[in-house]
Design an enzyme around this catalytic site. Sequence first.
Site, PDB file in Angstrom:
ATOM      1  N   LYS A 204       0.796  -1.210   0.000  1.00 28.23           N
ATOM      2  CA  LYS A 204       0.000   0.000   0.000  1.00 28.23           C
ATOM      3  C   LYS A 204       0.835   1.270   0.000  1.00 28.23           C
ATOM      4  O   LYS A 204       1.784   1.401   0.767  1.00 28.23           O
ATOM      5  CB  LYS A 204      -0.922   0.013   1.223  1.00 28.23           C
ATOM      6  CG  LYS A 204      -1.952  -1.108   1.230  1.00 28.23           C
ATOM      7  CD  LYS A 204      -2.860  -1.001   2.439  1.00 28.23           C
ATOM      8  CE  LYS A 204      -3.937  -2.084   2.415  1.00 28.23           C
ATOM      9  NZ  LYS A 204      -4.847  -1.967   3.589  1.00 28.23           N
ATOM     10  N   GLY A 361      11.122  -6.683   7.142  1.00 25.44           N
ATOM     11  CA  GLY A 361      10.889  -8.121   7.251  1.00 25.44           C
ATOM     12  C   GLY A 361      10.688  -8.826   5.930  1.00 25.44           C
ATOM     13  O   GLY A 361      11.343  -9.834   5.638  1.00 25.44           O
ATOM     14  N   GLY A 384      10.084  -1.924  12.322  1.00 25.74           N
ATOM     15  CA  GLY A 384       9.546  -0.586  12.517  1.00 25.74           C
ATOM     16  C   GLY A 384      10.600   0.493  12.594  1.00 25.74           C
ATOM     17  O   GLY A 384      10.416   1.598  12.058  1.00 25.74           O
TER      18      GLY A 384
END
Length: 405
Positions: A204, A361, A384
């Site tokens: 996205k 990841g 993150g």
Amino acid sequence: MPQFETLDTLPALKKNSAGCRVLLRGDLNVPMRNGLVTEATRIERLAPTILELADRGCKVIVMSHFDRPKGIYVPEMSTKPLLSSLRQSLGGREVVFLESCIGEAVEEAINALPNGGIALLENLRFYAGEENNDPEFIEALASLGDIYVNDAFSAAHRAHASTVGIAQLLPSAAGRSMQMELEALERALGNPKRPVLAVVGGAKVSTKLDVLSNLVPKVEHLVIGGAMANTFLHALGSDVGASLCEFDMAGTARDVMAHADEVGCKIILPADVVIAKKFEAGVTCETVPIAAVRKETMILDIGEGSARAIAKSISDCKTILWNGPLGAFEIRPFDNGTNIVAQAVAKLTVDGELQSIAGGGDTVAALSSVKALDSFSYVSTAGGAFLEWLEGRVLPGVAALEACL
């Protein structure tokens, strides 16, 4: 480049440090199945710092979180099952497990360690004070050590007691893994060899918008892949069929492309793609130009022609930064585009022609599947934290080390 103390420069470590209690923040939050570690890279990268400190005669107290117990004791989230993998990464050295993180019993056990001894604390997140950065919990932790070393870049985006608070109370330094990570990121964007090409993939645009906005003015070429590319193709008027696409982000995609034009960043989108009617193993698929995507088909990978063109663009660059696969790599043959580009990057890196930094990841998994990981200049295991760094954010754990200078 962030400025911070290291194991080489921290005054408290430069003098005789035998017997010094070092609180070492690592990230042992690794994948496990049936009580066994299935992917130990984070543990293996922490090992050099542990061994170096232990060989100096320090008492090394390893701290980490594991999973998300949310401030309560959850037996299945104990760090105790990590002992075996940690010992293996340390060449078989003994590691003492402590049933808690704070308290008199923990302090007595640490003081009883021999010089060069190693201990592993229980899960930091069993205490609500860890994630709340609570002053009382910080003081309780700090009382266990004389020096604080942060070697957990992957947790540096969290303003927790063990990543930020404790650095305010003890002499603090970055461990070897943290140091390597920050130096690699500096080579990627801080002061890179140019031209720089960035590969950004993923599902996205909405989740990577800050990344794209931060990268556009800093790189010469920006490859957009994965399902994100469908949104950009749609914004340019192409029919993407039944593909995953954020149609409501078309305007945002056009804004990104307009900004790229203004600052001289060339955005690279696929010219040919691999399509199929379903995303499943063994499905019939074909490679077609973008203009030939049919309404009932999904775009699941970039075409070989696009992959070769990206590889050619990379060969003209000196630095590449990679986050996100170029296709639905989990099922073959939709990993082919990612594989072609990864192999090209790996060869250029091994030949000394390219600095290559990758992270995230899915990126690590994709590069691992083609056995390209070891050929990149640096691959981050952070999730993150790596993403927030790509977004240009200040990472609290890094800022806390900088504030100690």
